[in-house]
Design an enzyme around this catalytic site. Sequence first.
Site, mmCIF file in Angstrom:
data_model
loop_
_atom_site.group_PDB
_atom_site.id
_atom_site.type_symbol
_atom_site.label_atom_id
_atom_site.label_comp_id
_atom_site.label_asym_id
_atom_site.label_seq_id
_atom_site.Cartn_x
_atom_site.Cartn_y
_atom_site.Cartn_z
ATOM 1 C CG ASP A 76 -1.972 -1.067 1.230
ATOM 2 O OD1 ASP A 76 -1.874 -2.000 0.409
ATOM 3 O OD2 ASP A 76 -2.904 -0.984 2.060
ATOM 4 C CE LYS A 110 -4.810 1.924 3.050
ATOM 5 N NZ LYS A 110 -3.647 1.173 3.574
ATOM 6 C CE LYS A 142 -6.494 -1.413 3.121
ATOM 7 N NZ LYS A 142 -5.129 -1.943 3.337
#
Length: 223
Positions: A89, A152, A181
Amino acid sequence: MNIAKLIDHTILKANTTKEDVMKVIEEAKEYKFASVCINPTWVKLAADELAGHDVDVCTVIGFPLGASTTETKAFETKDAIAKGATEVDMVINVGALKDGDNELVEKDIYEVVQAAKGKALVKVIIETCLLTDEEKVRACELSVKAGADFVKTSTGFSTGGATAEDIALMRKTVGPNVGVKASGGVRTREDADKMVAAGASRVGASASVAIVLNDAKGATDNY
């Protein structure tokens, strides 16, 4: 819906100890979460402990500010994968996005995607709380163009976390083939269900066990 398989069970605080990480790993095994999301220093431990279990090892890159250089982010990615990470991430260069430097933002993501290619999923943290809607859309478009697997919402370390409105906007922007996400402030089953209904395909949370058990008390951490 098996909510556990949508959750990245997360512990990213600076004062995290080995005991804390082991607790998260054991919970991930028990509840069969999608992944554990830990800082890079814990990747090898998590990979060793989770060998043979259907739980991915997720770590963070350029975290939490996104202001390290592209070369540093690419190196971090390669190093994390070498130690056993299967998902990364990364945080975008937020300042460059706000400056309108789309080329830098896209290259930053692209180099991490290339470093991870065929070895790890790449999720791009756009830090929605710092962006206008136009900037959120642009960040998502650049992420898709650079080859990211997911976008995300948040690091959980800035001024705000995931909202259903942002998830819906991000899903609309990236379409059906890129993951979205939700992370930051997702503490209860109700929170998680709202995010999934809005279009999230993954949820990052430290309150994962409470979410799965539908424990209304949830947790107090931002992540």
